[in-house]
Motif scaffolding. Structure first.
Motif, PDB file in Angstrom:
ATOM      1  N   UNK A 148      19.021  22.891  -7.912  1.00  0.00           N
ATOM      2  CA  UNK A 148      18.478  23.654  -6.790  1.00  0.00           C
ATOM      3  C   UNK A 148      17.311  24.522  -7.239  1.00  0.00           C
ATOM      4  N   UNK A 149      17.414  25.075  -8.432  1.00  0.00           N
ATOM      5  CA  UNK A 149      16.314  25.875  -8.965  1.00  0.00           C
ATOM      6  C   UNK A 149      15.080  25.008  -9.201  1.00  0.00           C
ATOM      7  N   UNK A 150      15.284  23.797  -9.686  1.00  0.00           N
ATOM      8  CA  UNK A 150      14.162  22.878  -9.892  1.00  0.00           C
ATOM      9  C   UNK A 150      13.468  22.567  -8.569  1.00  0.00           C
ATOM     10  N   UNK A 163       4.965  30.514 -11.873  1.00  0.00           N
ATOM     11  CA  UNK A 163       4.471  30.534 -13.252  1.00  0.00           C
ATOM     12  C   UNK A 163       5.380  29.813 -14.201  1.00  0.00           C
ATOM     13  N   UNK A 164       6.486  29.259 -13.643  1.00  0.00           N
ATOM     14  CA  UNK A 164       7.452  28.577 -14.501  1.00  0.00           C
ATOM     15  C   UNK A 164       6.943  27.229 -14.955  1.00  0.00           C
ATOM     16  N   UNK A 165       7.465  26.717 -16.058  1.00  0.00           N
ATOM     17  CA  UNK A 165       7.102  25.389 -16.509  1.00  0.00           C
ATOM     18  C   UNK A 165       7.657  24.375 -15.543  1.00  0.00           C
ATOM     19  N   UNK A 166       6.984  23.214 -15.392  1.00  0.00           N
ATOM     20  CA  UNK A 166       7.485  22.193 -14.502  1.00  0.00           C
ATOM     21  C   UNK A 166       8.875  21.773 -14.914  1.00  0.00           C
ATOM     22  N   UNK A 167       9.782  21.519 -13.947  1.00  0.00           N
ATOM     23  CA  UNK A 167      11.121  21.121 -14.282  1.00  0.00           C
ATOM     24  C   UNK A 167      11.151  19.743 -14.923  1.00  0.00           C
ATOM     25  N   UNK A 168      12.038  19.554 -15.875  1.00  0.00           N
ATOM     26  CA  UNK A 168      12.163  18.254 -16.519  1.00  0.00           C
ATOM     27  C   UNK A 168      12.773  17.276 -15.534  1.00  0.00           C
ATOM     28  N   UNK A 169      12.267  16.062 -15.518  1.00  0.00           N
ATOM     29  CA  UNK A 169      12.821  15.037 -14.632  1.00  0.00           C
ATOM     30  C   UNK A 169      13.861  14.239 -15.392  1.00  0.00           C
ATOM     31  N   UNK A 170      14.827  13.725 -14.633  1.00  0.00           N
ATOM     32  CA  UNK A 170      15.907  12.972 -15.266  1.00  0.00           C
ATOM     33  C   UNK A 170      16.042  11.612 -14.618  1.00  0.00           C
TER      34      UNK A 170
END
Length: 223
Positions: A159-161, A216-223
């Motif tokens: 959800x945060x992503x 400003x967060x880093x892009x979320x890692x995709x899975x």
């Protein structure tokens, strides 16, 4: 069901152009016009529209204050802020005043009609290109509010992503592609995010993203 609309802009030609576009839609009726915020409030109280298309910079009462007053009324009229690229600094204030979204003044006719229908149905609209410019404008200039950021603790990692990508101005299909999810799954996650954080709509989620520093967060890692 016919969507009742009021047009608010100090330029007569702009109002005329919008009226012509909306009249062609068939299911939208322009029930009033106003040239400034003060007139807008009077027209809204008299006609009780479903949606107001609101310009920002007008003589007298501006669009932001007019939006605040309209949203404070008992009748649940929705407001769409009309903006141009050089007015980005006003959009966030308009959204905080209670607007359900924002639209570029030079939007395609189909996008204008769609925005009115979407907002009338209780959803929100946010032109992705403007959202990204807002992020660039406010990134680093607005202090992160710790008390607001703490609200995110109730979210799952996924959800945060999703919230991060919403805050960056991505649409549901773009989020689905970035996270390898179906669009329906993204909608489900977004619904849970809004419920957990007590947010009215997607636009409020974008604002929360500014306030929490998510943009400003880093892009979320995709899975």
């Amino acid at each position: 069901m016919t969507v009742r609309v009021v047009l608010v802009d100090d330029q007569t030609l702009v109002r005329t152009g919008f009226r012509l576009v909306l009249d062609e839609a068939g299911d939208i009726e322009v029930v009033g016009e106003a040239a400034d915020g003060s007139q807008a409030l009077d027209v809204v109280m008299r006609t009780r529209p479903d949606v107001v298309l609101m310009d920002v910079r007008m003589p007298g009462v501006d669009g932001i204050e007019a939006t605040r007053r309209i949203r404070a009324c008992a009748y649940p009229t929705k407001v769409i802020i009309l903006t141009t690229f050089d007015l980005d600094e006003y959009v966030l204030a308009g959204l905080r005043a209670g607007a359900s979204g924002f639209l570029l003044k030079d939007a395609l006719a189909a996008d204008l009609v769609s925005a009115v229908r979407v907002v009338a149905a209780g959803e929100s609209v946010a032109a992705p290109s403007v959202t990204r410019r807002l992020i660039a404008h406010y990134l680093g200039s607005a202090p992160i509010r710790p008390a607001v950021a703490e609200r995110l603790a109730v979210l799952t990692e996924r959800e945060r992503e999703v919230l991060i990508l919403v805050a960056r101005g991505l649409s549901n299909p773009e989020i689905a592609a970035a996270l390898f999810l179906s669009e329906s799954t993204v909608k489900t996650h977004l619904g849970r995010i809004l419920a957990k954080l007590d947010l009215r709509d997607r636009v409020q989620a974008v604002i929360l993203g500014y306030e929490c520093g998510l943009v400003g967060a880093d892009p979320p890692a995709t899975r």
